[in-house]
Design a protein around this motif. Structure first.
Motif, short mmCIF file in Angstrom:
data_model
loop_
_atom_site.label_atom_id
_atom_site.label_comp_id
_atom_site.label_asym_id
_atom_site.label_seq_id
_atom_site.Cartn_x
_atom_site.Cartn_y
_atom_site.Cartn_z
N ASP A 1 -6.48 33.36 11.96
CA ASP A 1 -5.19 33.97 12.29
C ASP A 1 -4.73 34.91 11.18
N ASP A 2 -4.92 34.48 9.93
CA ASP A 2 -4.51 35.33 8.81
C ASP A 2 -5.40 36.56 8.68
N LEU A 3 -6.70 36.40 8.91
CA LEU A 3 -7.59 37.55 8.83
C LEU A 3 -7.30 38.53 9.97
N ARG A 4 -6.96 37.99 11.13
CA ARG A 4 -6.58 38.85 12.26
C ARG A 4 -5.28 39.60 11.93
N ALA A 5 -4.34 38.91 11.29
CA ALA A 5 -3.08 39.56 10.90
C ALA A 5 -3.33 40.68 9.90
N LEU A 6 -4.25 40.47 8.98
CA LEU A 6 -4.60 41.52 8.01
C LEU A 6 -5.24 42.71 8.71
N ALA A 7 -6.16 42.43 9.62
CA ALA A 7 -6.84 43.50 10.34
C ALA A 7 -5.84 44.30 11.18
N ARG A 8 -4.93 43.60 11.84
CA ARG A 8 -3.92 44.30 12.64
C ARG A 8 -3.02 45.15 11.76
N ALA A 9 -2.62 44.60 10.61
CA ALA A 9 -1.73 45.34 9.71
C ALA A 9 -2.41 46.58 9.16
N TRP A 10 -3.69 46.46 8.81
CA TRP A 10 -4.44 47.62 8.29
C TRP A 10 -4.55 48.68 9.38
N ARG A 11 -4.88 48.26 10.59
CA ARG A 11 -4.98 49.21 11.71
C ARG A 11 -3.64 49.88 11.97
N ARG A 12 -2.56 49.11 12.00
CA ARG A 12 -1.24 49.66 12.30
C ARG A 12 -0.83 50.71 11.25
N THR A 13 -1.12 50.42 9.99
CA THR A 13 -0.75 51.35 8.92
C THR A 13 -1.58 52.62 8.99
N MET A 14 -2.88 52.49 9.26
CA MET A 14 -3.74 53.66 9.33
C MET A 14 -3.39 54.55 10.52
N VAL A 15 -3.03 53.95 11.65
CA VAL A 15 -2.64 54.73 12.82
C VAL A 15 -1.36 55.52 12.52
N ALA A 16 -0.49 54.95 11.69
CA ALA A 16 0.74 55.64 11.32
C ALA A 16 0.49 56.82 10.38
N HIS A 17 -0.67 56.82 9.72
CA HIS A 17 -1.04 57.90 8.79
C HIS A 17 -2.47 58.35 9.11
N PRO A 18 -2.67 59.14 10.18
CA PRO A 18 -4.03 59.47 10.63
C PRO A 18 -4.91 60.11 9.56
N TRP A 19 -4.34 60.88 8.66
CA TRP A 19 -5.12 61.51 7.59
C TRP A 19 -5.75 60.46 6.68
N ALA A 20 -5.09 59.30 6.54
CA ALA A 20 -5.54 58.29 5.59
C ALA A 20 -6.88 57.68 6.00
N ILE A 21 -7.07 57.48 7.31
CA ILE A 21 -8.32 56.87 7.77
C ILE A 21 -9.49 57.79 7.45
N ARG A 22 -9.26 59.10 7.47
CA ARG A 22 -10.34 60.03 7.11
C ARG A 22 -10.60 60.00 5.61
N CYS A 23 -9.55 59.81 4.82
CA CYS A 23 -9.72 59.76 3.36
C CYS A 23 -10.49 58.51 2.94
N TYR A 24 -10.42 57.45 3.74
CA TYR A 24 -11.14 56.23 3.39
C TYR A 24 -12.64 56.47 3.31
N GLY A 25 -13.13 57.45 4.03
CA GLY A 25 -14.55 57.74 3.97
C GLY A 25 -14.93 58.66 2.83
N GLU A 26 -13.92 59.15 2.08
CA GLU A 26 -14.18 60.13 1.03
C GLU A 26 -13.94 59.60 -0.37
N TYR A 27 -13.05 58.65 -0.52
CA TYR A 27 -12.59 58.26 -1.85
C TYR A 27 -12.82 56.77 -2.13
N LEU A 28 -12.89 56.46 -3.41
CA LEU A 28 -13.06 55.09 -3.87
C LEU A 28 -11.71 54.39 -3.84
N ASN A 29 -11.62 53.33 -3.06
CA ASN A 29 -10.31 52.69 -2.83
C ASN A 29 -10.15 51.44 -3.70
#
Length: 242
Positions: free
Chosen positions: A101-129
């Motif tokens: 349940d907690d891992l699902r909550a984390l996955a949902r939160a990460w998805r929700r935040t990235m959808v709110a900032h579409p440019w960020a999901i593309r940056c994840y493939g370019e930069y060291l996080n």
């Protein structure tokens, strides 16, 4: 003499630059304000149109004033990406929840935040996080996985599988939502158009086919359903292989 090869770029997190003091006449400008403004401009204009000059205009300063605090555009995007990671809502750990349940909550939160900032999901493939906010998220995920039945040697791989799934799902979803915004269509209008076109070209897409709608659910509800089902299948496979 041949042209000298350009040096590979070093991550801002591996070669941190000391925060510079305010310049005379610009007492209200600092790195935190620059990064927050960059996130706002990226949200409004997208990463393709983003530039240091556009950012400087938004800040009402000269481009050189921005470079006093941030070395270059790549460094700024890394900083902006970590600022977005700081928006991810982390579940409380250790309150008796099932680890799934907690891992699902984390996955949902990460998805929700990235959808709110579409440019960020593309940056994840370019930069060291590995900025502070990203590390905070990673530490939370590791704490959740530590409560799973998986052996220690498999936990890192399991997290990678989960968040590669979330990354792929969200990258596609974000681009699709951007396309809808660009064309002015609703998700339901676009889905109906695609379904009709594909059904006309293939007999395999009749009733019971791949594009069958599930009752009266909206496209958003269907995406949420499919996202959660994928996570459930991943979790089942992890436990079965433990």
């Amino acid at each position: 003499m041949g042209k000298r090869a350009s040096q590979p770029r070093e991550s801002v997190w591996l070669s941190p630059r000391p925060a510079r003091r305010h310049r005379a006449g610009e007492s209200e400008l600092d790195r935190e304000k620059i990064v927050a403004t960059a996130v706002r401009v990226l949200d409004a204009e997208g990463d393709a149109k983003f530039s240091m000059r556009l950012l400087a205009e938004e800040l009402n300063v000269t481009p050189m004033s921005v470079y006093w605090y941030v070395a270059n555009k790549d460094d700024l995007l890394e900083l902006a990406l970590d600022a977005v990671a700081g928006e991810i809502e982390l579940p409380p750990i250790g309150d008796g929840n099932d680890w799934r349940d907690d891992l699902r909550a984390l996955a949902r939160a990460w998805r929700r935040t990235m959808v709110a900032h579409p440019w960020a999901i593309r940056c994840y493939g370019e930069y060291l996080n590995i900025g502070p906010s990203s590390l905070r998220f990673t530490e939370c995920a590791q704490a959740v996985m530590a409560r799973s039945p998986l052996p220690l040697k498999d936990r890192s791989a399991a997290l990678n599988v989960v968040f590669q799934y979330v990354y792929g799902f969200t990258a596609t979803e974000s681009r699709w939502l951007e396309h809808l915004a660009e064309t002015g269509r609703t998700a339901e209008e676009f889905a109906a158009e695609v379904t009709g076109s594909m059904a006309a070209m293939s007999s395999t897409l009749e009733e019971g086919g791949l594009l069958e709608r599930d009752g009266d659910q909206s496209m958003e509800q269907l995406r949420d359903r499919d996202f959660d089902r994928g996570l459930d299948w991943l979790f089942t496979g992890m436990v079965a292989g433990a």
